[in-house]
Design a protein around this motif. Structure first.
Motif, mmCIF file in Angstrom:
data_model
loop_
_atom_site.group_PDB
_atom_site.id
_atom_site.type_symbol
_atom_site.label_atom_id
_atom_site.label_comp_id
_atom_site.label_asym_id
_atom_site.label_seq_id
_atom_site.Cartn_x
_atom_site.Cartn_y
_atom_site.Cartn_z
ATOM 1 N N ALA A 241 5.837 6.128 3.789
ATOM 2 C CA ALA A 241 6.512 4.843 3.787
ATOM 3 C C ALA A 241 5.869 3.845 4.944
ATOM 4 O O ALA A 241 6.466 2.822 5.274
ATOM 5 C CB ALA A 241 8.247 5.193 4.095
ATOM 6 N N LEU B 100 4.003 9.484 0.240
ATOM 7 C CA LEU B 100 5.297 9.008 0.549
ATOM 8 C C LEU B 100 5.549 8.931 2.116
ATOM 9 O O LEU B 100 6.628 9.523 2.465
ATOM 10 C CB LEU B 100 6.312 9.645 0.046
ATOM 11 C CG LEU B 100 6.162 9.809 -1.629
ATOM 12 C CD1 LEU B 100 7.204 10.679 -2.377
ATOM 13 C CD2 LEU B 100 6.151 8.440 -2.095
ATOM 14 N N CYS C 12 -0.663 9.159 -2.576
ATOM 15 C CA CYS C 12 0.275 8.638 -1.997
ATOM 16 C C CYS C 12 1.025 9.856 -1.466
ATOM 17 O O CYS C 12 1.347 10.859 -2.181
ATOM 18 C CB CYS C 12 1.120 7.811 -2.622
ATOM 19 S SG CYS C 12 2.640 7.323 -1.691
ATOM 20 N N SER D 81 9.952 8.861 -7.188
ATOM 21 C CA SER D 81 9.936 7.991 -6.330
ATOM 22 C C SER D 81 8.428 7.414 -5.969
ATOM 23 O O SER D 81 7.436 8.823 -5.961
ATOM 24 C CB SER D 81 10.604 8.325 -4.928
ATOM 25 O OG SER D 81 10.355 9.546 -4.405
ATOM 26 N N LYS D 82 8.269 6.196 -5.703
ATOM 27 C CA LYS D 82 6.844 5.786 -5.266
ATOM 28 C C LYS D 82 7.055 4.352 -4.628
ATOM 29 O O LYS D 82 8.184 3.752 -4.957
ATOM 30 C CB LYS D 82 6.149 5.743 -6.554
ATOM 31 C CG LYS D 82 6.386 4.768 -7.435
ATOM 32 C CD LYS D 82 5.491 4.641 -8.650
ATOM 33 C CE LYS D 82 5.948 3.701 -9.838
ATOM 34 N NZ LYS D 82 4.971 3.842 -10.909
ATOM 35 N N PRO D 83 6.330 4.156 -3.780
ATOM 36 C CA PRO D 83 6.335 2.686 -3.383
ATOM 37 C C PRO D 83 5.678 1.568 -4.514
ATOM 38 O O PRO D 83 4.878 2.172 -5.045
ATOM 39 C CB PRO D 83 5.412 2.679 -2.123
ATOM 40 C CG PRO D 83 4.297 3.603 -2.325
ATOM 41 C CD PRO D 83 5.147 4.773 -3.279
ATOM 42 N N TYR E 29 10.499 1.729 -1.770
ATOM 43 C CA TYR E 29 10.447 2.765 -2.951
ATOM 44 C C TYR E 29 11.291 2.507 -3.974
ATOM 45 O O TYR E 29 12.365 1.523 -3.982
ATOM 46 C CB TYR E 29 11.167 4.121 -2.101
ATOM 47 C CG TYR E 29 10.432 4.826 -1.078
ATOM 48 C CD1 TYR E 29 9.101 5.257 -1.776
ATOM 49 C CD2 TYR E 29 10.856 5.114 0.042
ATOM 50 C CE1 TYR E 29 8.469 6.081 -0.529
ATOM 51 C CE2 TYR E 29 10.388 6.068 0.959
ATOM 52 C CZ TYR E 29 8.975 6.393 0.501
ATOM 53 O OH TYR E 29 8.201 6.963 1.533
ATOM 54 N N GLN F 10 0.009 13.673 -10.227
ATOM 55 C CA GLN F 10 0.933 12.372 -9.631
ATOM 56 C C GLN F 10 0.235 11.114 -10.477
ATOM 57 O O GLN F 10 -0.679 11.074 -11.254
ATOM 58 C CB GLN F 10 0.457 12.040 -8.354
ATOM 59 C CG GLN F 10 0.795 13.200 -7.400
ATOM 60 C CD GLN F 10 2.247 13.031 -7.176
ATOM 61 O OE1 GLN F 10 2.814 11.937 -6.734
ATOM 62 N NE2 GLN F 10 3.342 14.120 -7.203
ATOM 63 N N CYS G 98 3.419 9.961 9.501
ATOM 64 C CA CYS G 98 4.274 8.815 9.333
ATOM 65 C C CYS G 98 4.799 8.024 10.430
ATOM 66 O O CYS G 98 5.239 7.009 10.362
ATOM 67 C CB CYS G 98 5.648 9.002 8.440
ATOM 68 S SG CYS G 98 6.662 9.938 9.551
ATOM 69 N N CYS H 38 7.744 12.507 7.612
ATOM 70 C CA CYS H 38 6.699 13.394 7.140
ATOM 71 C C CYS H 38 6.899 14.820 7.721
ATOM 72 O O CYS H 38 6.196 15.822 7.144
ATOM 73 C CB CYS H 38 5.374 12.987 7.438
ATOM 74 S SG CYS H 38 4.832 12.968 9.125
#
Lengths: 896, 181
Positions: free
Chosen positions: A152, A150, A148, A176-178, A169, A130, A36, A47
């Motif tokens: 960010a 995550l 993904c 949760s996901k972007p 997010y 996912q 990350c 991360c």
């Protein structure tokens, strides 16, 4: 700064206060894996891959967010660290699909790399499925969130680097996901498809759509983006002489890891099937492919014949702000030495000549007075006449970052609501063409309230008394009457600007393309000088539409100036160049671009040579330009495509694209940056510099250059502005950095506020009512400008399959009330009519246009919006007014 | 329905007036808007983002993060299907599917006529009656797909009676849910 010593893997290393463990480790050559972390982003420690152990306490902490402390004993590979790291990667892989074999990320996947470094093969955990790929129609970005992790990075890149705020997010926990607002496809969000997130994504979750090649490219070459004047560094991945993908150059001090949609996806015009691959000659009215020798022989005999019969001044040359410095330098030498005429001009005449004249008169040299980093550090930024998010996205990012994260106050002057409006501290919406009155009003207020920088004004400038006297009539009341901006807002803006220690001015074509462009630039220069904000503190930033608009003028592709802005009637300078080139030079200033067309129509100019320019589209009154070019005895055009102009030529020479040649571009800051050859020229096409060289040779007057390096050396020798540029070492990838270290931009920077001539000169200018105001029968004012998804007249961007797919046709933006009056609904075909001509376009009804105003993009060859413009020239620069005109609107088909 | 955007803007505007333009006010503002309107419509999110000078997306992100915020208007009647351990074992998901099918909405949604909204609940403490659905305040024990039809029918009848008896006074009453058993 205090030095701190810590023990790192049994070795003592020291760093300075504020450094993180990760930074120090990387500096000391110890590799800590991360997912990350990115130097362009604020660290968040999400991360947990970069965990390290402090052996004193046994505590594990994320090294990217742990500042170093004296006495730390850090182990980056302790058993505990390795165990945790392995578990985290296994957890990530357990929710990662088994699609590595078909993933475009290939060897560049950071997750795969870390997993293989650790040696994880089989995942002995229960797999968690996912969400799958998101269906989207945009031609640029594909999101496969099953990959993904995550980290960010995309969200932070979107918010911290390009400041669009398109993704974040949503939901929480496993869900949760972007995503975008309401989890819509990207094309329905604020996303501008800059590709920054794609470049920064560690896995294959964000990738280019429809890749031409899957996997890692064998060659990656850094070069300079060929579109706007920002001069971003782009890294092109190549396979089999084909550009496969473009990524932002990370080390660039211009773009810092960002790009815009043009840079990331617009390069594919290079491989357009419409590229010319052999010279064309007109035989009995039709084009025939011929050899270079045939084409050049025909060209030289025709040009020599015209020169002999009608004299040198019956010939003219048009250079391009899209060609390199070397090409422009050679071209003006070709015109002056071989053809023997000063009739040479380039397309920046159409939009930035006002900068040269205006800044030249006030500051003493033409162009921005500081660099982009300084702009981002400003406390107050005045953006006037520039839709930065569309025309110069990288500068737009810098302004937005300054406004959102660095506390800068943005003063926006724009009648149109651009994307910058929501960042503005104060947004003034003057009537079109009244900028001079507004700026003068601000200047008057600053002088009257005593807010000016007295020391700077007395020590570094002259002609202040004349300015004070001249500004008397610009009272807030008068300014309000003329511009429509409330007087108190003008005063507030002036106070804000004057009270800041670091204030910058950014202006673009909204200033320079008006008939009064030069006046407006001078007024802005006055404002900057009054407050001492020119040079080391703050500065004036002049935007350029094309990649080398600055360079083309620096190189003297102008009728009255030799390279380095030396006037042609300056005997000493002319002699210096004549001695170097071993021939006499023409004395009288030549014709500007528009004058050439007029003279061609009258039959005084008989032969024109155009390199990389498309005047039929970019000049006003295309029908007149077409008529002028058709009436010529001979026209030779060098271009990548058979453009509207090339179609009129007798000989068309195939030019190589930016990716197929070496050379340098000068960006809007004045930074000289090197192009690197990425692929071999397509077919028989050649770089323009070689074409120009061959032209000179075939005309019996060869220029003494055997390589591009010799041209570069000569530019260094002859042009003082370029003496700092060390492009001798073409292996230095990071030329801009190397340059900065050597204090290179010095000649273009007003360090310590020292003007080249010793003093900055205040030039009083007066407001003249614009010619383009609404008149009888034409009640609306049309603004013409560039849009994000295209560049210039669109000769390249309209041949980029992806850009064209996303933005296929011209439109006209209409405010709700105006649309209501004419009875037009969204998506309907309408006619825009000016006293000169008319064009058809699709109506796009928005709430961002003020009443009485329309906007049209200029970049669609099928809708030549310049047809609406007559030839009205700025008296000083002979720049045509191409920004605004009076029009009326009609439905294309009457009701019923 | 055309009145609605206006109401949303008015309601949101009223709330915003009480707060300064600081980012940290976001959650309190959202709570107030929900109090005012019963949910947080998209238009309100845009207004709030504009007011605080933050991207629309940030507001959306916060709204989707917290369970307390609704993005759909509440229905006149709320339907909560229990998915606690006992109800789960007794086929709570089948009941939930029945509700979804009958109402034509997803979990967290509201019917277009704004009569019902549907959601799940973890446990309501009536495990002996599993599977359980809570309709407004009434606990319906041993719900089955046919029971779902029955409950809906009772509300439909009640509504028809209500609209016929309009003007006679009592138009809005709670259905005697067990009468149709």
């Amino acid at each position: 700064m205090e030095a701190i010593t810590i023990t790192l893997n049994g070795r003592e290393v020291s760093g300075h206060t504020g450094m993180t463990v990760l930074e120090l480790a990387r500096e000391s050559g110890v590799d800590i894996p991360t997912l990350c972390h990115d130097p362009c982003l604020a660290p968040i420690g999400a991360c947990r891959i970069c965990l390290v152990e402090d052996e004193r306490s046994g505590r594990l902490s994320a090294s990217c967010v742990t500042p170093i402390e004296a006495g730390m004993v850090i182990n980056t590979e302790s058993p505990k660290v390795q165990e945790r790291r392995t578990t985290i990667i296994k957890l990530m892989l357990s929710s990662h699909p088994d699609s590595c074999l078909v993933c475009d990320k290939g060897n560049t996947c950071e997750l795969r790399k870390i997993a293989s470094d650790i040696g994880i093969g089989v995942i002995d955990m229960q797999r968690i499925p996912q969400p799958a790929t998101i269906e989207e129609v945009n031609p640029f970005i594909e999101r496969d969130l099953s990959k993904c992790i995550l980290c960010a990075k995309c969200i932070r890149a979107d918010q911290e680097m390009v400041v669009e705020g398109a993704i974040d997010y949503i939901n929480r926990g496993f869900a949760s996901k972007p995503a975008t607002l309401n989890d819509m496809p990207l094309e329905n969000s604020e996303c501008t498809f800059c590709g920054t997130c794609v470049a920064i994504c560690p896995t294959g979750a964000l990738m280019e759509k429809q890749p031409v090649y899957r996997g890692t490219t064998p060659t990656n070459v850094s070069t300079i983006c060929p579109f706007c004047g920002c001069g971003c560094s782009i890294n092109l991945g190549v396979r089999d002489n084909r550009i496969v993908r473009a990524r932002p150059g990370k080390e660039s001090t211009v773009n810092h890891g960002t790009l815009c949609v043009r840079g990331s996806y617009g390069y594919d015009f290079v491989h357009s099937p419409e590229r010319l691959t052999s010279p064309l000659m007109r035989v009995n009215g039709d084009f025939e492919a011929v050899s270079w020798e045939q084409a050049l022989d025909h060209m030289s005999s025709e040009l020599n014949r015209i020169k002999k019969a009608h004299g040198s001044n019956s010939l003219a040359v048009l250079g391009s702000s899209r060609c390199t410095n070397e090409e422009n330098y050679l071209l003006q030498r070709l015109a002056r030495c071989v053809l023997g005429t000063n009739n040479i001009d380039n397309s920046s005449r159409l939009y930035s000549a006002a900068s040269i004249a205006g800044l030249g008169a006030a500051v003493g040299f033409a162009g921005s007075t500081n660099c982009l980093d300084a702009l981002e550090q400003s406390e107050v930024i005045l953006v006037i006449g520039a839709n930065l998010p569309a025309s110069a996205p990288i500068v737009g990012y810098a302004v937005k970052r300054a406004a959102r994260y660095k506390g800068a106050k943005l003063l926006l002057v724009d009648p149109q609501q651009t994307r910058l409006a929501s960042f503005a501290h104060l947004w003034l919406r003057p009537r079109i063409g009244t900028d001079v009155a507004l700026i003068n009003g601000m200047a008057r207020f600053i002088i009257n309230e005593g807010l000016l920088d007295d020391e700077f004004v007395t020590r570094k400038t002259d002609n202040f008394e004349a300015l004070t006297k001249d500004l008397k009539k610009y009272t807030p009341k008068y300014v309000e009457k003329v511009t429509g901006v409330p007087g108190e807002d003008v005063c507030r803006a002036a106070r804000l600007f004057a009270e800041a220690t670091l204030a910058s001015i950014v202006y673009g074509n909204g200033i320079t393309q008006h008939v009064t462009g030069t006046d407006s630039v001078m007024a802005l220069a006055n404002l900057a000088m009054l407050t001492g904000n020119i040079g080391i503190t703050g500065g004036i930033f002049a935007m350029q539409r094309y990649c080398n608009g600055q360079g083309a003028c620096d190189m003297g592709t102008t009728p009255d100036l030799l390279p380095g802005y030396q006037s042609v009637d300056n005997d000493a300078e002319r002699k210096r160049f004549a001695d170097r080139w071993g021939t006499d030079l023409p004395v009288n200033p030549g014709l500007t671009a528009l004058e050439v067309m007029e003279q061609a129509k009258d039959g005084n100019v008989k032969g024109i040579c155009i390199v990389g320019e498309n005047p039929v589209l970019s000049f006003p009154s295309p029908s007149l330009v077409k008529q002028a070019l058709e009436s010529l005895d001979f026209l030779v055009v060098s271009d990548m495509f058979l453009t509207e102009t090339a179609k009129l030529a007798n000989v068309v020479l195939p030019a190589a694209s930016f990716a197929e040649k070496e050379g340098t571009f000068t960006n809007f800051e004045g930074r000289v940056q090197q192009l690197h050859k990425v692929i071999e020229p397509l077919g028989d096409s050649l770089p323009d510099w070689e074409i120009i060289n061959r032209m000179a040779s075939s005309m019996g007057n060869p220029m003494p250059y055997s390589s591009l390096q010799e041209v570069m050396d000569e530019i260094q020798e002859m042009v003082s502005l370029y003496q700092i540029t060390d492009y001798r070492d073409s292996q230095t990838k990071d030329i801009h950095r190397a340059e900065l270290d050597r204090d290179p931009l010095k000649k273009r920077r007003l360090y310590k506020g020292q003007f080249p001539s010793g003093f900055g000169r205040f030039s009083p200018v007066h407001y003249e009512p614009p010619a383009e105001m609404p008149k009888d029968g034409y009640p609306l004012t049309l603004l013409v400008g560039s849009i994000l998804y295209h560049s210039g007249t669109g000769s390249r961007s309209s041949r980029s399959p992806r850009l064209r797919a996303f933005s296929p046709e011209a439109y006209v933006e209409i405010g709700e009330s105006d649309a209501g009056q004419v009875g037009i609904s969204d998506g309907e075909s309408v006619k825009v009519i000016s006293p000169i001509g008319e064009v058809n376009a699709v109506a796009k009804i928005t709430d961002t246009m003020p009443e009485g105003m329309l906007f049209m993009p200029l970049s669609f060859p099928s809708t030549p919006v310049n047809q609406l413009f007559g030839i009205t020239l700025d008296p000083r620069t002979k720049t045509p007014a191409l920004k605004a005109c009076a029009v009326k609107l009609e439905r294309a088909e009457p009701h019923g | 329905m055309t009145e609605e955007p206006k109401q949303i803007l008015q309601g949101t505007g009223k709330v915003l007036k009480e707060f300064s333009k600081k980012k940290e006010n976001l959650v309190p503002i959202l709570q107030q808007v929900q109090n005012q309107l019963g949910y947080i419509p998209r238009e309100a999110m845009l207004e709030i983002a504009d007011y605080l000078g933050i991207p629309d997306m940030d507001v959306y992100s916060v709204v989707t993060f917290y369970n307390q915020f609704r993005r759909n208007p509440p229905g006149k009647h709320s339907i909560r299907v229990c998915l606690g351990t006992a109800c789960h074992m007794k086929g709570g998901y089948i009941v939930l599917d029945a509700w979804k099918r009958r109402l034509g909405i997803e979990q967290g949604g509201t019917t277009p006529d704004r009569e019902f909204d549907l959601d799940t609940v973890a446990c309501v403490g009536c495990c002996a009656m599993a599977p359980v659905t809570v309709v407004d305040t009434e606990v319906e024990g041993k719900t089955s797909p046919t029971r779902v039809d029955g409950i809906l029918l009772s509300y439909k009848l009640e509504k028809e009676k209500g609209s016929k008896g309009k003007g006679k006074g009592k138009s809005k009453g709670k259905a005697k849910s067990k009468s149709n058993g």
